[in-house]
Design a protein around this motif. Structure first.
Motif, short mmCIF file in Angstrom:
data_model
loop_
_atom_site.label_atom_id
_atom_site.label_comp_id
_atom_site.label_asym_id
_atom_site.label_seq_id
_atom_site.Cartn_x
_atom_site.Cartn_y
_atom_site.Cartn_z
N ARG A 246 12.20 24.47 63.60
CA ARG A 246 12.41 23.08 64.00
C ARG A 246 11.28 22.57 64.90
O ARG A 246 10.70 21.50 64.65
N ASP A 247 10.95 23.34 65.93
CA ASP A 247 9.95 22.88 66.89
C ASP A 247 8.56 22.82 66.28
O ASP A 247 7.76 21.92 66.60
N TRP A 248 8.25 23.76 65.40
CA TRP A 248 6.96 23.75 64.70
C TRP A 248 6.85 22.52 63.81
O TRP A 248 5.81 21.84 63.81
N LEU A 249 7.89 22.20 63.07
CA LEU A 249 7.85 21.00 62.25
C LEU A 249 7.68 19.74 63.09
O LEU A 249 6.93 18.83 62.73
N ARG A 250 8.37 19.69 64.22
CA ARG A 250 8.24 18.53 65.10
C ARG A 250 6.80 18.32 65.55
O ARG A 250 6.37 17.19 65.79
N ALA A 251 6.04 19.41 65.64
CA ALA A 251 4.66 19.34 66.11
C ALA A 251 3.65 19.31 64.97
O ALA A 251 2.44 19.31 65.24
N SER A 252 4.11 19.28 63.70
CA SER A 252 3.21 19.44 62.55
C SER A 252 3.45 18.37 61.49
O SER A 252 4.13 18.63 60.48
N PRO A 253 2.93 17.18 61.67
CA PRO A 253 3.19 16.08 60.72
C PRO A 253 2.80 16.41 59.28
O PRO A 253 3.51 16.01 58.34
N ALA A 254 1.68 17.12 59.07
CA ALA A 254 1.26 17.44 57.70
C ALA A 254 2.27 18.36 57.02
O ALA A 254 2.55 18.22 55.82
N GLU A 255 2.84 19.29 57.77
CA GLU A 255 3.85 20.19 57.22
C GLU A 255 5.14 19.43 56.90
O GLU A 255 5.81 19.73 55.91
N VAL A 256 5.47 18.45 57.72
CA VAL A 256 6.64 17.62 57.45
C VAL A 256 6.47 16.90 56.12
O VAL A 256 7.40 16.83 55.31
N THR A 257 5.27 16.37 55.87
CA THR A 257 5.01 15.67 54.61
C THR A 257 5.16 16.60 53.43
O THR A 257 5.77 16.26 52.40
N GLU A 258 4.61 17.81 53.55
CA GLU A 258 4.70 18.79 52.46
C GLU A 258 6.16 19.22 52.22
O GLU A 258 6.61 19.30 51.07
N TYR A 259 6.87 19.47 53.30
CA TYR A 259 8.26 19.90 53.18
C TYR A 259 9.11 18.79 52.57
O TYR A 259 10.00 19.04 51.74
N ALA A 260 8.86 17.55 52.96
CA ALA A 260 9.62 16.42 52.42
C ALA A 260 9.43 16.31 50.91
O ALA A 260 10.39 16.09 50.16
#
Length: 393
Positions: free
Chosen positions: A334-348
């Motif tokens: 959770r905390d890593w995703l909160r700090a990683s916008p590019a990973e959020v885009t990929e995961y989405a």
């Protein structure tokens, strides 16, 4: 039985809502009425108030002169606290007696004007807040004989709209005509309160779609989760080491299923089972059979799970024993995703692609995400090392 907290600021029309709920079939317990009863002539409550505030608060007929008492305590925090120390325990005791007298299948609505101010919201599986604009409330209070300044002063001595909204599972706007509120209450009664009560009584979770539907991130998710966390903390007390909002709804901007996931960390597996069962009073039903996490190494780690009985809000409560490494991985992810916008885009993008398929079980959708999540956790470990992130479980 389902206990519901009902509140609203002075002049918002809470009593109108309470009367309508009573007509629909609710057992309404009026805290104001109880507060009057416990200081009726001849009661120990009245004697205690006289002892504290003097005989000047007694009317000619021997009853409590509320106006005189109000003059003494309004605007004086110390005097008001002294009054509350007398009245609140008596009201609490009587409320408990009335709740105990209700039928096993009752929807008990506790009408409490100062529910928010007294921090009682987390004690109820569901809270209804009645709202009206300040202008409307002043107009209504003026019709009762208050001056505008008196009405405004009373309003501003109570909780703010923001404080009430934070506590509200149901927000009823009673600013305008009665018809929309009456219709909303009938819908609420039939489709949420009655099924919620039946689900709690029968210890079954609310029905939920089996196919994943990914929706855009909702900015209200963190506020909803905060209410649920407070509710669980109240139910479990010291039995919970920590409670966190986890999963995709805990990551700002991340599309997700509209399901709030919460993690409760307890001492051991036995405590996990007991905690999941104890959550019934907060509106969550322990799921039967064995539940487990699959760790990164492929091993199965037991946990307990409770789900919402409330048809209006889907929730998964994962109760994990402290030794489980999944406790740490869940918060790291959770905390890593909160700090990683590019990973959020990929995961989405992955979530939307996988959700387009059909699944026999919702678990199949989760299983399809596992390879990406496990690889992401390795990247998260590197991030944790760089940033000094630590798990405080």
């Amino acid at each position: 039985m389902l206990r519901v907290g009902l509140t609203g600021g002075i002049g918002a029309g809470k009593s109108t809502v309470a009367r309508r709920l009573a007509k629909l079939g609710a057992v309404v317990i009026d805290a104001d009425q109880i507060a009057r009863e416990v200081v009726a002539p001849g009661t120990p409550g009245l004697e205690a108030v006289i002892s504290e505030f003097g005989s000047g608060i007694v009317a000619a007929d021997g009853s409590l002169d509320r106006g005189a008492l109000g003059t003494l305590v309004f605007g004086d925090d110390e005097r008001r606290a002294a009054l509350n120390a007398i009245i609140h325990p008596l009201v609490y005791q009587r409320r408990g007696e009335l709740v105990a007298q209700a039928a096993a299948d009752a929807v008990v609505v506790e009408d409490i004007p100062l529910l928010i101010e007294n921090g009682l919201g987390p004690s109820y599986p569901l809270v209804i807040v009645v709202y009206a604009t300040e202008a409307t409330r002043i107009e209504r209070l003026a019709a009762r004989g208050m001056t505008v300044d008196e009405a405004r002063s009373r309003i501003r001595a109570q909780a703010s709209d923001d404080e009430r909204r934070a506590a509200a599972d149901v927000w009823l706007d009673n600013t305008g005509s009665r018809a929309p509120v009456v219709a909303e209450l009938e819908e609420l009664w039939q489709h949420r309160l009655v099924p919620f009560e039946a689900n709690c009584r029968n210890r079954r979770p609310a029905a939920r779609a089996q196919q994943p539907e990914i929706v855009d991130a909702n900015p209200s998710w963190p506020d909803e989760a905060a209410r649920l966390v407070a509710r669980i903390a109240t139910a479990l007390g010291e039995g919970a080491r920590r409670i966190d909002h986890i999963g995709s709804t805990a990551v700002p901007g991340l599309p997700a299923k509209d399901v709030i996931d919460l993690q409760v960390i307890v001492d051991d597996l036995g405590a996990a089972g007991r905690a999941a069962a104890d959550l019934l009073e907060a509106g969550f039903v322990r799921m039967p059979d064995r539940w487990f996490d699959v760790a990164r190494d492929g091993s199965e780690i037991d946990k307990a799970v409770a789900c919402n009985a409330d048809p209006g809000r889907a929730v998964n409560v994962h109760v994990r024993p402290a030794p489980s490494p999944v406790c740490r991985d869940t918060l790291l992810f959770r905390d890593w995703l909160r700090a990683s916008p590019a990973e959020v885009t990929e995961y989405a993008a992955l979530k939307r692609r996988l959700a387009a398929a059909e699944y026999a079980l919702m678990d199949d959708y989760a299983r399809e995400k596992t390879p990406w999540v496990n690889a992401a956790l390795e990247r998260a470990e590197s991030w944790a090392e760089r940033t000094g992130w630590r798990f405080g479980g």
